[in-house]
Design a protein around this motif. Structure first.
Motif, PDB file in Angstrom:
ATOM      1  N   TYR A 141      14.913  31.195   2.081  1.00  0.00           N
ATOM      2  CA  TYR A 141      15.690  30.036   2.157  1.00  0.00           C
ATOM      3  C   TYR A 141      15.629  29.216   3.516  1.00  0.00           C
ATOM      4  O   TYR A 141      15.558  28.126   3.354  1.00  0.00           O
ATOM      5  CB  TYR A 141      17.280  30.363   2.097  1.00  0.00           C
ATOM      6  N   SER A 145      14.639  25.399   2.887  1.00  0.00           N
ATOM      7  CA  SER A 145      15.588  24.209   3.471  1.00  0.00           C
ATOM      8  C   SER A 145      14.921  23.261   4.607  1.00  0.00           C
ATOM      9  O   SER A 145      15.365  22.262   4.166  1.00  0.00           O
ATOM     10  CB  SER A 145      16.837  25.094   4.364  1.00  0.00           C
ATOM     11  N   GLY A 149      14.580  19.741   3.028  1.00  0.00           N
ATOM     12  CA  GLY A 149      15.111  18.799   4.105  1.00  0.00           C
ATOM     13  C   GLY A 149      14.385  17.683   4.485  1.00  0.00           C
ATOM     14  O   GLY A 149      14.571  16.456   4.696  1.00  0.00           O
ATOM     15  N   GLU A 190      28.904  20.570   3.065  1.00  0.00           N
ATOM     16  CA  GLU A 190      28.700  21.445   2.083  1.00  0.00           C
ATOM     17  C   GLU A 190      29.798  22.335   1.631  1.00  0.00           C
ATOM     18  O   GLU A 190      29.850  22.436   0.312  1.00  0.00           O
ATOM     19  CB  GLU A 190      27.529  22.430   2.313  1.00  0.00           C
ATOM     20  N   LEU A 241      21.047  19.374  -3.739  1.00  0.00           N
ATOM     21  CA  LEU A 241      21.812  20.248  -3.149  1.00  0.00           C
ATOM     22  C   LEU A 241      22.708  20.947  -4.005  1.00  0.00           C
ATOM     23  O   LEU A 241      23.125  22.376  -4.012  1.00  0.00           O
ATOM     24  CB  LEU A 241      22.627  19.555  -2.072  1.00  0.00           C
ATOM     25  N   LEU A 253      22.125  28.164   2.420  1.00  0.00           N
ATOM     26  CA  LEU A 253      21.025  27.745   2.190  1.00  0.00           C
ATOM     27  C   LEU A 253      21.281  25.785   2.090  1.00  0.00           C
ATOM     28  O   LEU A 253      20.367  25.100   2.737  1.00  0.00           O
ATOM     29  CB  LEU A 253      20.574  27.826   0.854  1.00  0.00           C
ATOM     30  N   VAL A 254      22.277  25.585   1.361  1.00  0.00           N
ATOM     31  CA  VAL A 254      22.565  23.826   1.348  1.00  0.00           C
ATOM     32  C   VAL A 254      23.114  23.508   2.772  1.00  0.00           C
ATOM     33  O   VAL A 254      22.709  22.505   3.097  1.00  0.00           O
ATOM     34  CB  VAL A 254      23.660  23.871   0.333  1.00  0.00           C
ATOM     35  N   THR A 255      23.570  24.217   3.368  1.00  0.00           N
ATOM     36  CA  THR A 255      24.010  23.909   4.807  1.00  0.00           C
ATOM     37  C   THR A 255      22.700  23.747   5.566  1.00  0.00           C
ATOM     38  O   THR A 255      22.690  22.554   6.141  1.00  0.00           O
ATOM     39  CB  THR A 255      25.074  24.915   5.568  1.00  0.00           C
ATOM     40  N   LEU A 256      21.847  24.581   5.442  1.00  0.00           N
ATOM     41  CA  LEU A 256      20.614  24.249   6.380  1.00  0.00           C
ATOM     42  C   LEU A 256      19.815  23.146   5.789  1.00  0.00           C
ATOM     43  O   LEU A 256      19.461  22.397   6.633  1.00  0.00           O
ATOM     44  CB  LEU A 256      19.978  25.468   6.375  1.00  0.00           C
ATOM     45  N   THR A 257      19.793  22.996   4.679  1.00  0.00           N
ATOM     46  CA  THR A 257      18.989  21.871   4.039  1.00  0.00           C
ATOM     47  C   THR A 257      19.548  20.546   4.362  1.00  0.00           C
ATOM     48  O   THR A 257      18.929  19.704   4.664  1.00  0.00           O
ATOM     49  CB  THR A 257      18.896  22.052   2.398  1.00  0.00           C
ATOM     50  N   HIS A 258      21.016  20.419   4.564  1.00  0.00           N
ATOM     51  CA  HIS A 258      21.612  19.100   4.614  1.00  0.00           C
ATOM     52  C   HIS A 258      21.405  19.012   5.984  1.00  0.00           C
ATOM     53  O   HIS A 258      21.322  17.945   6.716  1.00  0.00           O
ATOM     54  CB  HIS A 258      23.145  19.425   4.190  1.00  0.00           C
TER      55      HIS A 258
END
Length: 273
Positions: A141, A145, A149, A190, A241, A253-258
């Motif tokens: 992940y 991400s 990102g 997130e 997301l 995963l979505v926190t890191l991507t954001h």
């Protein structure tokens, strides 16, 4: 549902559209609350800040006291989560400047939001699994991400006049930007938009509509940038997301991507352009 919280005090919920107060169904109440948030944000987008603040204050008050007569079902849980949106905007608008460095403002806005987020999670008994709070598959992940990102940030850079929040690309500044954007902005947003709002709206309207509504709200809540294209683009980013969260059920995963979106958007890309 994942955390088993859709059981009312009087037994199982008879229907998502069942009447909660006379003449108004539960889903209608949720839809009205969402509409109030959207109206306030569109007023903010048009420059009518005073009216937008008034509507957000009224919405926050009504949603806060609604638990007095609406409780024990998916409606009250959705309304509680929606109340975080006007709270986020009001904190963003009213937060005094404690530091000359713009980056620090994000900490002052998002750190206080952790308390109401935690209170709602505790009150609703939302499980770690429902929140997506696990660290499985993180070796896969993390590069995912970073890649997603970068792609989102590259597109968003052309929709807004993004300025750098750090003076240079030194390790210390990148680290500081990453901490703020991942552990404050990314984590809090997130938690609100994917783990809580998308989940509760899916309980009320179904998975697809829940995803679409949460993504639209995510875009509308970026109205402060004053460009319609930013609302459209961030709604699309919210879809990405949200889909990632549905497929992986991974908050990290979505926190890191954001977080990486913002690191690239407000640090790497402007300073390398």
């Amino acid at each position: 549902m994942k955390d088993g919280n859709l059981i009312s005090n009087s037994g199982s919920l008879k229907g998502m559209g069942s009447s909660v107060i006379p003449g108004l169904t539960g889903n209608s109440m949720v839809a009205i609350a969402l509409l109030m948030v959207v109206i306030a944000e569109l007023l903010l987008y048009s420059g009518n800040i005073r009216t937008a603040i008034i509507i957000h204050v009224v919405t926050l008050f009504v949603l806060s006291v609604s638990s007095v007569w609406v409780h024990g079902n998916h409606v009250s849980r959705s309304l509680q989560v929606i109340s975080l949106l006007p709270l986020l905007r009001l904190l963003n608008i009213s937060m005094p400047v404690f530091s000359e460095m713009t980056l620090h403002i994000f900490v002052y806005v998002y750190a206080p939001l952790l308390l109401p987020v935690w209170l709602i999670i505790r009150h609703q008994g939302i499980s770690k699994e429902t929140l997506g709070l696990h660290f499985r598959n993180m070796l896969r992940y993390i590069p995912l991400s970073i890649g997603v990102g970068f792609l989102i940030a590259g597109g968003e850079y052309f929709t807004i006049d993004a300025s750098n929040l750090i003076p240079d690309l030194s390790f210390a500044n990148i680290l500081k930007l990453s901490i703020v954007m991942i552990f404050f902005v990314g984590l809090v947003e997130e938690l609100i938009f994917r783990s809580m709002l998308q989940t509760r709206l899916s309980d009320s309207f179904g998975p697809l509509r829940g995803l679409l509504l949460a993504s639209l709200l995510f875009g509308v809540m970026h109205s402060g940038y004053g460009t319609f294209y930013e609302i459209i683009f961030t709604s699309f980013a919210g879809l990405v997301l949200g889909y990632m969260f549905i497929r992986t059920n991974s908050l990290p995963l979505v926190t890191l991507t954001h977080g990486f979106v913002n690191v690239f958007l407000f640090g790497v890309i402007p300073l390398m352009s």
